[in-house]
Design a protein around this motif. Structure first.
Motif, short mmCIF file in Angstrom:
data_model
loop_
_atom_site.label_atom_id
_atom_site.label_comp_id
_atom_site.label_asym_id
_atom_site.label_seq_id
_atom_site.Cartn_x
_atom_site.Cartn_y
_atom_site.Cartn_z
N ALA A 161 0.84 -1.21 0.00
CA ALA A 161 0.00 0.00 0.00
C ALA A 161 0.87 1.25 0.00
O ALA A 161 0.57 2.23 -0.70
N ILE A 162 1.95 1.23 0.77
CA ILE A 162 2.86 2.38 0.82
C ILE A 162 3.50 2.61 -0.55
O ILE A 162 3.57 3.74 -1.05
N LYS A 163 3.95 1.51 -1.15
CA LYS A 163 4.61 1.60 -2.46
C LYS A 163 3.64 2.12 -3.52
O LYS A 163 4.00 2.98 -4.35
N THR A 164 2.41 1.62 -3.50
CA THR A 164 1.39 2.06 -4.46
C THR A 164 1.06 3.53 -4.28
O THR A 164 0.96 4.28 -5.25
N LYS A 165 0.90 3.95 -3.03
CA LYS A 165 0.54 5.35 -2.77
C LYS A 165 1.65 6.31 -3.19
O LYS A 165 1.38 7.43 -3.62
N LYS A 166 2.90 5.88 -3.08
CA LYS A 166 4.00 6.73 -3.51
C LYS A 166 3.96 6.98 -5.01
O LYS A 166 4.22 8.08 -5.49
N LYS A 167 3.63 5.93 -5.78
CA LYS A 167 3.52 6.09 -7.22
C LYS A 167 2.32 6.97 -7.58
O LYS A 167 2.38 7.77 -8.52
N ILE A 168 1.24 6.82 -6.84
CA ILE A 168 0.06 7.66 -7.07
C ILE A 168 0.39 9.12 -6.76
O ILE A 168 0.00 10.03 -7.49
N GLU A 169 1.13 9.32 -5.68
CA GLU A 169 1.54 10.68 -5.33
C GLU A 169 2.39 11.29 -6.44
O GLU A 169 2.24 12.47 -6.79
N GLU A 170 3.27 10.49 -7.02
CA GLU A 170 4.11 10.94 -8.13
C GLU A 170 3.26 11.33 -9.34
O GLU A 170 3.61 12.24 -10.10
N ALA A 171 2.13 10.64 -9.53
CA ALA A 171 1.27 10.88 -10.69
C ALA A 171 0.26 12.00 -10.47
O ALA A 171 -0.43 12.38 -11.42
N MET A 172 0.17 12.54 -9.25
CA MET A 172 -0.83 13.55 -8.97
C MET A 172 -0.71 14.74 -9.92
O MET A 172 0.36 15.25 -10.17
N GLY A 173 -1.85 15.17 -10.44
CA GLY A 173 -1.87 16.26 -11.41
C GLY A 173 -1.66 15.77 -12.83
O GLY A 173 -1.66 16.56 -13.77
N GLY A 174 -1.48 14.45 -13.00
CA GLY A 174 -1.25 13.87 -14.31
C GLY A 174 -1.92 12.52 -14.41
O GLY A 174 -3.00 12.29 -13.85
N VAL A 175 -1.27 11.59 -15.11
CA VAL A 175 -1.86 10.28 -15.39
C VAL A 175 -0.95 9.16 -14.89
O VAL A 175 0.25 9.18 -15.16
N LEU A 176 -1.54 8.21 -14.18
CA LEU A 176 -0.86 6.98 -13.79
C LEU A 176 -1.20 5.92 -14.84
O LEU A 176 -2.37 5.56 -15.01
N PHE A 177 -0.19 5.44 -15.56
CA PHE A 177 -0.39 4.44 -16.61
C PHE A 177 0.11 3.10 -16.10
O PHE A 177 1.30 2.92 -15.86
N ILE A 178 -0.82 2.15 -15.91
CA ILE A 178 -0.47 0.83 -15.38
C ILE A 178 -0.43 -0.16 -16.52
O ILE A 178 -1.48 -0.57 -17.04
N ASP A 179 0.75 -0.54 -16.94
CA ASP A 179 0.90 -1.49 -18.03
C ASP A 179 0.73 -2.92 -17.49
O ASP A 179 1.16 -3.22 -16.37
N GLU A 180 0.08 -3.74 -18.28
CA GLU A 180 -0.21 -5.12 -17.86
C GLU A 180 -0.88 -5.13 -16.48
O GLU A 180 -0.49 -5.85 -15.57
N ALA A 181 -1.91 -4.28 -16.35
CA ALA A 181 -2.58 -4.11 -15.05
C ALA A 181 -3.20 -5.40 -14.55
O ALA A 181 -3.37 -5.58 -13.33
N TYR A 182 -3.54 -6.31 -15.46
CA TYR A 182 -4.14 -7.58 -15.06
C TYR A 182 -3.22 -8.39 -14.16
O TYR A 182 -3.66 -9.28 -13.42
N ALA A 183 -1.91 -8.09 -14.19
CA ALA A 183 -0.96 -8.81 -13.35
C ALA A 183 -1.20 -8.56 -11.86
O ALA A 183 -0.68 -9.29 -11.01
N LEU A 184 -1.98 -7.53 -11.53
CA LEU A 184 -2.27 -7.22 -10.13
C LEU A 184 -3.39 -8.10 -9.57
O LEU A 184 -3.60 -8.14 -8.36
N THR A 185 -4.14 -8.77 -10.44
CA THR A 185 -5.31 -9.52 -10.00
C THR A 185 -5.25 -10.95 -10.50
O THR A 185 -4.42 -11.31 -11.32
N HIS A 186 -6.17 -11.75 -10.05
CA HIS A 186 -6.29 -13.11 -10.56
C HIS A 186 -6.80 -13.03 -11.98
O HIS A 186 -7.90 -12.55 -12.23
N SER A 187 -6.00 -13.47 -12.93
CA SER A 187 -6.35 -13.34 -14.33
C SER A 187 -6.53 -14.71 -14.96
O SER A 187 -6.45 -15.74 -14.31
#
Length: 680
Positions: A498-524
């Motif tokens: 959660a800490i790691k994810t929030k840091k990336k979101i903070e970096e993206a604030m004011g812009g766009v967070l692009f998650i490539d191969e997002a399905y890798a985060l879930t049961h696919s």
């Protein structure tokens, strides 16, 4: 006839009713001369110096006088004489401004207008308890914090009364945990609490010693205990404030635990004349408390600091302006409010820190405006204008127009249906801008999208264009794209994802967070997400809700896998309700991509080479994991290597290095088969 710098020095003194010319008059006069050399921070320095001139009377540097009788101090005469012969010398003017303590950064000087809002140097020996409480009440926001601190004060008063009666009150402890984001006032409140403790007779001095991991942790065995003991000795009689205290826990360095152990021992030995306040983000501070069994028993209370609201940050900016003698109109307050609504105002550099950065940027823009005609008029630096409020705090960014974005979109090869879809999205945003400008109700925009398709079909390129479109239309302030994959969001240890994810979101604030191969985060379809993938998704959904409109998320991947991704979490399905489908490129489109790349690199492609490339495409698999645009990049690189080898054999004579040959086209470029999906 007087030299212009000398003449201007006397005019400045006369206009302000000063009875003498001092070196600051000379500095202002010198900085305003056309002959004054250009150097970094000069224009802002002029404004700072001009503002400080008006405080010479208050500071006792000059007295009230009349324009007919103006003296010149010995030091001012020295600098006037220097100026007579060196009016265009950068070294001389720099020497003068350095002597005066002037800085090229807005208000960051040693001048009398610069005050520490936290009263860092306040004399704690000459104040009362009521005065300290009054200062606490004057802080913007922090209502729950104020109530909690006042409860602590009342508790200590009760304890004192019990001791007067001969009873022994329970030892409630002076040590506190402060949780919350940076810039929320933790250090300021810690300083106030230390002074409150002193006024209540709980500690002898009431000073605050600020420290962090670097001040406590050494580089070799034994050094950490020495460094920690030294800081504790310095804080004795007052309060030790440990910022980002969680960085001391064992997972953050081999000697951090030694610092914690030393801290616990000293807290017990000096419990009657030492307070310790440990501060940091909420979740990591729980990890800190678990690092030593003695910590939880010694930190008996936790105070949480909420992020400031936009209206509270507007108030902070207004207070900073008032403190520095600058008026703020209703229109400017409205512009500041709009800025704060559109920009990331929490996180590592947010909250009060962001408000101060915004104020300094406004001051800088006011300085540039005041210096446009080379002469600073008082009215130009006494009131902010709407034009002084920036769109964002980025420097050196080229202004992006929606026409630029659309032109670049149209220039992409193929993906015609994607272009139509993106244009519709942009039209919706443009409509929102118009309705907002007219003050009419508008439909909420969902900026989050699913980009579905094989790799190499242009998803990242289009995402980057959309981010710039969001900025050009004022929907998001920064227009940058932060590209991440599973490894950027998912950690190896419990509680860290959660800490790691929030840091990336903070970096993206004011812009766009692009998650490539997002399905890798879930049961696919092809496997599982690993133990912490769902934790990242949960954090993502929470931040998308808490910061709606503050950033956009574009999740990308194979078409079927992205369906599983969206269905895996109810929060995802409601937040990603629009899918953009990216088809594979045709053979003709792939050839056009190749030809476009060759033109950009100024490499000649004959008809024979063109036919050879097309034949290669027809006999090879050009889609899948390494296909489409990625395939063409690999083919181009392989042909370029072949061309370089061939040209080197002829000592790079003629245009051999800038002309492909049919022999450069390979039969194959490697295995493009798609690997199975599986994440352990």
């Amino acid at each position: 006839m007087l030299h212009p710098i000398e003449q201007k020095s006397f005019e400045l003194a006369a206009s302000l009713s000063h009875d003498r010319v001092v070196e600051l008059h000379v500095a202002v006069a010198w900085l305003q001369q056309p002959s004054c050399p250009e150097f970094e921070g000069r224009d802002t320095m002029r404004v700072n110096a001009h503002i400080l001139l008006r405080e010479l009377l208050v500071g006792g540097k000059v007295s009230k006088g009349d324009s007919q009788h103006i003296a010149v101090t010995e030091r001012a005469r020295y600098w006037i004489d220097r100026a007579l012969g060196e009016s265009s010398s950068e070294d001389s003017i720099r020497e003068l401004v350095a002597e005066l303590g002037l800085s090229g950064e807005a208000l960051v000087t040693a001048g009398p207008r610069v005050s520490d809002m936290s009263n860092k140097d306040k004399d704690v020996d000459q104040e009362t308890l009521d005065e300290v409480v009054k200062e606490l009440d004057s802080l913007v926001g922090l209502e729950s914090v104020k109530a909690r601190v006042k409860t602590l004060v009342q508790q200590q008063k009760v304890n004192a009364k019990m001791r007067e009666k001969g009873a022994t009150p329970p030892h409630s402890g002076l040590n506190l945990i402060f949780t919350g984001n940076p810039g929320t006032g933790k250090t300021t409140v810690a300083r106030i609490i230390s002074r409150l403790y002193k006024e209540l007779g709980l500690i002898s001095k009431g000073h605050l010693v600020e420290t962090s991991q670097v001040d406590l942790v050494g580089r070799f065995v034994g050094e950490t205990a020495q460094k920690t003991d030294a800081r504790l000795d310095e804080a004795l009689g007052g309060t030790l404030f440990i910022d980002e205290a969680y960085s001391l826990s064992a997972s953050h360095g081999s000697f951090g635990q030694e610092a914690i152990n030393t801290l616990v021992s000293n807290m017990e030995n000096n419990r009657d004349n030492l307070a310790v306040i440990a501060a940091g983000y909420t979740e990591p501070m729980q990890e800190f408390l678990r690092a030593n069994s003695g910590l939880e028993s010694r930190f008996t209370a936790t105070i949480h600091f909420d992020d400031y609201s936009a209206s509270q940050l507007v108030e902070i900016v207004g207070l900073l302006a008032t403190e520095h003698g600058i008026r703020v109109t209703k229109d400017v307050n409205a512009a500041v409010s709009r800025h704060l609504t559109r920009n990331r105002t929490s996180g590592a550099n947010g909250n009060g820190r962001y408000a101060r950065k915004l104020f300094l940027r406004m001051y800088e823009l006011m300085s540039l405006r005041a210096m446009e005609d080379g002469v600073i008029e008082d009215h130009e630096i006494e009131e902010f204008q709407v034009s002084d409020v920036p769109d964002n705090l980025e420097y050196g960014e080229k202004a992006v127009t929606i026409q630029d974005v659309l032109q670049e979109l149209d220039g992409l090869v193929g993906i015609d249906e994607v272009k139509i879809h993106v244009r519709k999205l942009i039209d919706r945003m443009r409509a929102r801008v118009v309705t907002d400008a007219q003050g009419r109700p508008s439909v909420d925009l969902n900026l989050n999208l699913i980009f579905a398709g094989d790799p190499g079909t242009g998803k990242t390129t289009v995402a980057r264009l959309l981010a710039r479109a969001y900025q050009a239309l004022g929907v998001l302030p920064r227009g940058h794209l932060v590209e991440v994959g599973r490894s950027d969001l998912v950690a190896e240890y419990h509680g860290q994802t959660a800490i790691k994810t929030k840091k990336k979101i903070e970096e993206a604030m004011g812009g766009v967070l692009f998650i490539d191969e997002a399905y890798a985060l879930t049961h696919s379809a092809g496997g599982n997400s690993g133990s912490y993938g769902q934790e990242a998704v949960t954090a993502l959904v929470q931040e998308m809700e808490n910061n709606r409109g503050g950033f956009a998320v574009i999740a990308a991947g194979y078409r079927e896998d992205m369906k599983f991704f969206v269905e895996s979490n109810p929060g995802l399905k409601s937040r990603f309700d629009e899918h953009v489908l990216f088809p594979n490129f045709s053979k003709d489109e792939l050839l056009e991509i190749f030809l476009t790349t060759a033109r950009d690199k100024q490499i000649e492609v004959s008809e024979e080479v063109r036919e050879a490339v097309f034949a290669h495409l027809n006999r090879n698999q050009t889609s899948g994991d390494s296909g489409n645009g990625r395939y063409m990049r690999k083919l181009f690189e392989k042909m370029y290597d072949s061309m370089v080898t061939r040209a080197a054999g002829h000592e790079f004579e003629g245009d051999a290095l800038f002309r492909f040959d049919a022999s450069d086209v390979p039969e194959k470029i490697g295995d493009q088969s798609r690997p199975t999906i599986g994440f352990g």
